[in-house]
Write an enzyme that holds these catalytic residues in place. Structure first.
Site, short mmCIF file in Angstrom:
data_model
loop_
_atom_site.label_atom_id
_atom_site.label_comp_id
_atom_site.label_asym_id
_atom_site.label_seq_id
_atom_site.Cartn_x
_atom_site.Cartn_y
_atom_site.Cartn_z
N GLU A 231 0.59 -1.30 -0.15
CA GLU A 231 -0.46 0.41 0.41
C GLU A 231 0.63 1.54 0.10
O GLU A 231 0.49 2.21 -0.54
CB GLU A 231 -0.63 0.36 1.33
N ASP A 232 2.06 0.95 0.39
CA ASP A 232 2.80 2.44 0.75
C ASP A 232 4.29 2.53 0.70
O ASP A 232 5.00 3.75 0.09
CB ASP A 232 3.05 2.95 2.95
#
Ligand code: ZN
Length: 186
Positions: free
Chosen positions: A67-68
């Site tokens: 996600e990051d």
């Protein structure tokens, strides 16, 4: 010997995750290193949740990499196997969607997650409630912090029954968080 293999596999995930998150900071005033968060999530699962499952613990350490950071599912599968890849995918929001929609989907998807993913999601919310209460993002007003706590409660409602000890800790921190924010308001 077997135990050492498990430790080595967890350290491999930790090394990978620390490298991927190396340039990221949390949003608190001190801008803590991002990696503190996945470490806390894995530690909560092991200590409070009594989880000894390697896939879950590796998944916890890696849960925000897709996600990051630039991490791909293929990379996770090649290094940690298909089960770890799947559990990280399960707890990864689709970043192409608007933020409000992603938050709504977390509530909707929670009851349908695998047991591994439910554990990680629950420990993630424990860690986030603690952060938003004690070391909040510097630019978040009280109302936003309260709204965040309320939203986690809706997600956690869909995770019920996966870990009584982590749920107890979550509800205790939620209560303390609400009290703390109430007294900050006063
Ligand atoms: Zn997280």
């Amino acid at each position: 010997m077997e135990e050492l293999k498990v430790v080595a596999d967890i350290l491999k995930a930790l090394h990978f995750s620390a490298t991927k998150h190396r340039d990221q900071r949390r949003k608190d005033v001190e801008a803590s290193p991002y990696i503190n968060h996945p470490i806390e999530v894995a530690e909560l699962l092991a200590r409070v949740g009594d989880i000894r499952d390697l896939i879950t613990l590796q998944g916890a350490v890696l849960h925000d990499t897709m996600e990051d950071t630039e991490t791909t599912p293929e990379e996770l599968e090649a290094l940690f196997g298909v089960d770890v890849r799947r559990v990280v995918e399960e707890v990864t929001d689709d970043k192409r969607l608007p933020k409000a929609e992603r938050k709504r989907l977390q509530i909707e998807h929670a009851p349908h997650l695998s047991a591994c993913a439910k554990h990680i999601k629950l420990a993630d919310k424990v860690s986030n409630v603690r952060s938003v209460t004690q070391t909040p993002p510097a630019d978040w007003p009280l109302t936003r912090r309260l709204e965040y706590l309320n939203w986690t409660e809706q997600v956690v409602a869909g995770l019920q029954g996966c870990s009584p000890s982590l749920e107890r800790l979550y509800h205790q921190l939620l209560k303390e968080g609400r009290q703390a924010l109430d007294s900050e308001r006063a």
